[in-house]
Design an enzyme around this catalytic site. Structure first.
Site, mmCIF file in Angstrom:
data_model
loop_
_atom_site.group_PDB
_atom_site.id
_atom_site.type_symbol
_atom_site.label_atom_id
_atom_site.label_comp_id
_atom_site.label_asym_id
_atom_site.label_seq_id
_atom_site.Cartn_x
_atom_site.Cartn_y
_atom_site.Cartn_z
ATOM 1 N N ARG A 139 0.831 -1.195 0.000
ATOM 2 C CA ARG A 139 0.000 0.000 0.000
ATOM 3 C C ARG A 139 0.868 1.249 0.000
ATOM 4 N NH1 ARG A 139 -5.812 -0.461 0.296
ATOM 5 N NH2 ARG A 139 -5.675 1.782 0.672
ATOM 6 N N LYS B 214 5.695 4.079 4.781
ATOM 7 C CA LYS B 214 6.372 2.991 4.068
ATOM 8 C C LYS B 214 7.482 3.523 3.162
ATOM 9 C CE LYS B 214 2.169 0.107 4.140
ATOM 10 N NZ LYS B 214 2.467 -1.204 4.759
ATOM 11 N N THR C 204 4.290 -8.441 5.832
ATOM 12 C CA THR C 204 4.255 -9.851 5.459
ATOM 13 C C THR C 204 4.781 -10.014 4.037
ATOM 14 O OG1 THR C 204 1.918 -9.470 4.969
ATOM 15 C CG2 THR C 204 2.422 -10.690 6.986
ATOM 16 N N LYS D 138 7.233 -12.928 2.127
ATOM 17 C CA LYS D 138 6.963 -13.584 0.843
ATOM 18 C C LYS D 138 8.152 -13.427 -0.096
ATOM 19 C CE LYS D 138 2.190 -12.441 1.644
ATOM 20 N NZ LYS D 138 1.216 -11.329 1.534
HETATM 21 C C1 TH1 Z 1 -1.174 -4.238 8.634
HETATM 22 C C2 TH1 Z 1 0.131 -3.674 9.143
HETATM 23 O O1 TH1 Z 1 0.352 -2.396 8.610
HETATM 24 C C3 TH1 Z 1 1.267 -4.592 8.717
HETATM 25 O O2 TH1 Z 1 2.488 -4.168 9.250
HETATM 26 C C4 TH1 Z 1 0.980 -6.020 9.180
HETATM 27 O O3 TH1 Z 1 1.925 -6.909 8.650
HETATM 28 C C5 TH1 Z 1 -0.401 -6.454 8.737
HETATM 29 O O4 TH1 Z 1 -1.370 -5.534 9.176
HETATM 30 C C6 TH1 Z 1 -0.771 -7.818 9.286
HETATM 31 O O5 TH1 Z 1 -0.517 -7.901 10.645
HETATM 32 C C7 TH1 Z 1 -2.382 -3.422 8.944
HETATM 33 N N1 TH1 Z 1 -3.384 -3.260 8.089
HETATM 34 C C8 TH1 Z 1 -4.396 -2.506 8.602
HETATM 35 C C9 TH1 Z 1 -5.575 -2.173 7.965
HETATM 36 C C10 TH1 Z 1 -6.519 -1.407 8.618
HETATM 37 C C11 TH1 Z 1 -6.296 -0.974 9.903
HETATM 38 C C12 TH1 Z 1 -5.123 -1.296 10.553
HETATM 39 C C13 TH1 Z 1 -4.174 -2.078 9.888
HETATM 40 S S1 TH1 Z 1 -2.641 -2.623 10.391
HETATM 41 C C14 TH1 Z 1 -7.820 -1.053 7.917
#
Ligand code: TH1
Length: 823
Positions: free
Chosen positions: A559, A564, A666, A670
């Site tokens: 994203r 980032k 993640t 990968k």
């Molecule tokens: C993501 C984190 O940014 C990422 O670092 C992590 O690997 C992933 O979650 C899985 O644990 C997140 N995505 C979101 C999306 C929303 C709200 C909070 C987070 S944190 C909508």
């Protein structure tokens, strides 16, 4: 730890492969009403999908009765997002029939790959959080842990991104327009979900004060199941996704008054609840419809959970022994007051008993510390939409704060920090605080992140509940993210160390000695080159640009977010461009820098960075001096199916967030699993990746999390770096002065200003020089292909820890207290 992958002895028999071709033709006619002679790829894809799905239904029903008969404890993974991507190849991979199916499809005149391309991604999530949920479902069912995903069937998933004149444009993702063969819709199951109304007190027959929620507006929830086959298919589970249906009596009074259109309007509005996924990643918009979606998921899911539980139990007292509910971030945290309401108002329990059941049922995963992502809901909004829940939240908070005050007498500051109700700036409900108070366990998603939760964001809670906050490092499923997406490398690995790695990823360690074997290194390099060729063809198709597979493929796909730091990567690209222009005959490592990722539609700065990438690409790619040494492209519409093409082809994986800000990541896992080397900061799971692969096999640079925090406290001056670094100064001035936007000189001023005038919150200026040096080390190593390939092998070989099988087993043993079935 993992189960041996004993693929059923004879898949041909188990899955009746001899009948598959006939079944495809039969489904083509009977289900789709198509003529098998028409040779339409889309029809054949659908007919194949139905024919594959029908082979799993028996196994699925058998799995469910296994769970039932053994009265196994069930795990419910509640998530507002799932990101499964495509299903076809995943089903075939987990069924172990990819090759057999390829032959059958060839006999029908198609390649499996072309039929695969007919499937639209199920994009019911924004990014890592949703993809993690899908990886965990794969790992749960593959390890015989009785678990279900519960979510929402959005009509429109994450938007389709196109790039028009360098800018992101969003199109609606009408992913089910042509139907979705994987869905099993349960037209006969409907639950009522209530909204609005008011909470009323009354006296029950024993003279106790009780509450009931009345004068509500009701919406129906209808489930739709998608099967989730485990690897080897000894178990098949499902995710259950809810769609909103208007209730039959919706605005009956309007109908009766003859206001047909008015009544229909209400009907249509109620069905809007599951229309669209909110496209913000880690940004809270606070819309009423979003809270409605959250409660809709929670209410329907708990009716389903309790119905299933009560088939086998007469009392709810043992709920925590039979049910574990994992809250995927705070998005479904309204489940806590909902279960309290059900236990007290519907099942007649007293507060203490209900609260004990509740807190032994829930666990909460935190995925971010970004303040703009932490959910808070205005008390008046929540109180209007869910009046009874608001009362319950107040009571949870009152009792909680009583406890805190007893432990820390007189510490009113602490009370106001820990309160579930935020007072400043209008009362709001802090969903994270609610989730912590109502759960037995809270976990972060990587060691560093969990540490930051304990000592930073949730410090007060950690002091109050010293064992509640723990870590479970994220993982990814090796089935989709190596076996399925990278057949070339998978084949080589299996030839070398046997097939067990895909259910026991630690086995990859057996590749370590092979890194010293030059024949193996050659084979490894050939597999990577094959993947790079495939990606090059894809890039040519998608953006009409030729890229050279013999250059270093440098990739940042995630994203778009300021933290980032895609911008830092662009600054490196611009610096390389300048070096080539200054010295056109310089001997440099040829690179292809690829970007992909969606920006939230309202995130101005992120969209501007997409534009900047595209303008820099335009300038770089058109320059004759640069030709053959540097190429830049932004691939539109990053999604799971694109990741499956990108990840296997990467040489270099960019994981360059400001330290302390990426909870885990993640994508980092990968890429490394597929043999990319990582350039990254010591952030999120990068820290643990470095521990596993060894500091000599990864390019780490930049400020550490504690240094970032320290600099924020002591005052950070980005200008200092600008003034002391001529190369950086030149890059910034080019961005600021319109070098990349000659027709609109001020276009990128906001980018320049964010670093130069608005404090450079993400500290790109401080990390620029260390990043450049790390990139120079990358260039040098890439020239020594033998060493590069060695390190590539060692990366993949040491990624065993990052299998989601390991993560899920940690949840199972340490949090859910469930064991794999049949052990
Ligand atoms: C993501 C984190 O940014 C990422 O670092 C992590 O690997 C992933 O979650 C899985 O644990 C997140 N995505 C979101 C999306 C929303 C709200 C909070 C987070 S944190 C909508």
């Amino acid at each position: 730890m993992s189960r041996v992958c004993k693929m059923s002895k004879n898949v041909r028999e188990v899955f009746r492969l001899d009948e598959l071709k006939d079944d495809i033709r039969r489904n083509m006619v009977a289900l789709l009403g198509n003529d098998p002679r028409s040779k339409r790829k889309f029809s054949y894809y659908n007919a194949l999908a139905y024919s594959v799905r029908e082979r799993l239904v028996d196994l699925w029903m058998r799995t469910q009765s296994d769970y039932y008969d053994s009265m196994a404890k069930r795990v419910y993974y509640l998530s507002m997002e799932f990101l499964p991507g495509r299903f076809l190849m995943n089903y075939l991979t987990n069924m172990g029939i990819v090759d057999e199916c390829r032959e059958i499809v060839a006999e029908l005149g198609f390649s499996l790959e072309e039929l695969e391309e007919e499937e639209w991604d199920a994009g019911l999530g924004n990014g890592g959080l949703g993809r993690l949920a899908s990886c965990y479902l794969d790992s749960m069912v593959s390890q015989n842990i009785p678990g279900y995903g519960y979510g929402i069937l959005y009509d429109y998933g994450i938007f389709y991104q196109s790039i028009v004149n360098g800018n992101q444009e969003e199109r609606c993702d009408n992913w089910r327009r042509h139907g979705c063969p994987w869905e099993i819709t349960r037209l006969d199951t409907l639950y009522e979900v209530k909204f609005y109304g008011r909470s009323e007190t009354y006296y029950d027959s024993d003279g106790n004060v009780r509450f009931r929620w009345v004068d509500t507006e009701n919406v129906m929830a209808m489930p739709c199941d998608i099967l989730i086959p485990g690897y080897g298919c000894s178990h098949v589970s499902n995710m259950r996704l809810w769609t909103a249906q208007s209730s039959r009596e919706f605005n009956l009074s309007d109908f009766n008054r003859g206001d047909y259109i008015g009544a229909m309007h209400g009907k249509v509005m109620s069905e809007n609840i599951t229309k669209v996924l909110y496209p913000n990643d880690q940004f809270l918009q606070g819309m009423e419809l979003r809270l409605k979606q959250q409660y809709f998921l929670v209410s329907a899911t708990f009716q389903d959970i309790l119905r299933r539980y009560l088939k086998q139990h007469t009392s709810l007292a043992a709920l925590p022994e039979a049910v574990a509910v994992q809250l995927n971030d705070t998005h479904p945290a309204i489940a806590i007051p909902e279960l309290m309401r059900l236990l007290m108002d519907v099942y007649g329990m007293g507060w203490d008993v209900a609260w004990d059941i509740c807190t032994r049922t829930f666990a909460y995963t935190n995925h971010t510390v970004l303040p703009e992502a932490l959910e808070t809901w205005p008390v008046d909004l929540l109180g209007r939409l869910l009046p009874r829940h608001m009362q319950i939240i107040y009571e949870i908070n009152r009792r909680f704060l009583e406890g805190v005050a007893a432990t820390f007498p007189g510490d009113t500051e602490r009370l106001s920090r820990m309160s579930v109700i935020q007072e400043e700036g209008g009362q709001r409900v802090r969903m994270a605080n609610l989730a912590i108070v109502g759960s037995h366990t809270v976990n972060g998603v990587a060691a560093l992140h969990s540490n930051i939760l304990q000592t930073g964001l949730f410090r007060d809670f950690h002091e109050y509940y010293p064992r509640k906050i723990r870590n479970v490092t994220n993982g990814v499923t090796p089935r989709r993210w190596l076996m399925q997406c990278n057949p070339a490398l998978s084949r080589l690995i299996t030839q070398s160390i046997g097939p067990e790695w895909c259910c026991n990823l630690e086995k990859l360690r057996e590749l370590v000695p092979l890194a010293e074997d030059s024949a193996f290194r050659d084979a490894w390099a050939r597999a990577k080159l094959e993947n790079k060729r495939l990606l090059s063809r894809y890039v040519l198709r998608k953006v009409q640009m030729g890229i050279n597979p013999n250059t270093l493929f440098d990739m940042q796909f995630k994203r778009m977010h300021e933290y980032k730091r895609q911008l830092l990567n662009v600054m490196h690209v611009i610096s390389l461009f300048n070096r080539i222009k200054d010295n056109p005959s310089a001997d440099i490592t040829p690179r292809t820098v690829l970007f992909g990722g969606k920006a939230a539609p309202g995130y101005y700065q992120a969209k501007l960075i997409i534009r900047l990438i595209n303008e820099v690409a335009r300038v770089v790619n058109a320059d004759a001096d640069v030709a053959g040494r540097l190429r830049v492209a932004f691939l539109p519409n990053y999604c799971i199916s694109q990741a499956e093409k990108v990840v296997p082809a990467a040489d270099l994986s960019e994981q360059i967030s400001t330290a302390g800000m990426e909870a885990s990541g993640t994508g980092n896992m990968k890429f490394a699993l597929n043999g990319a080397l990582t350039i990254g900061t010591l952030d999120g799971a990068n820290v643990e990746i470095m521990e596993e692969v060894g500091a000599e096999n990864i390019f780490i640079f930049g400020l550490k999390a504690h240094e970032v925090a320290e600099k924020r406290r002591s005052g950070y001056n980005p200008r200092e770096f600008y003034e002391n670094d001529a190369e950086l100064r030149r890059v910034m001035d080019m961005i600021g002065s319109g070098f990349f936007s000659p027709d609109e000189r001020g276009l990128f001023s906001p980018v320049y200003d964010s670093l130069m005038h608005h404090g450079d919150y993400y500290m790109l200026m401080a990390d620029y020089r260390p990043y450049m040096e790390a990139q120079a080390a990358v260039d040098a190593l890439y020239l020594d292909q033998d060493q590069w390939v060695r390190k590539s092998i060692l990366n993949a070989a040491n990624m065993g820890k990052f299998s989601s099988d390991r993560s899920v087993m940690e949840y199972a043993r340490g949090i859910w207290h469930v064991e794999p079935l049949g052990k």
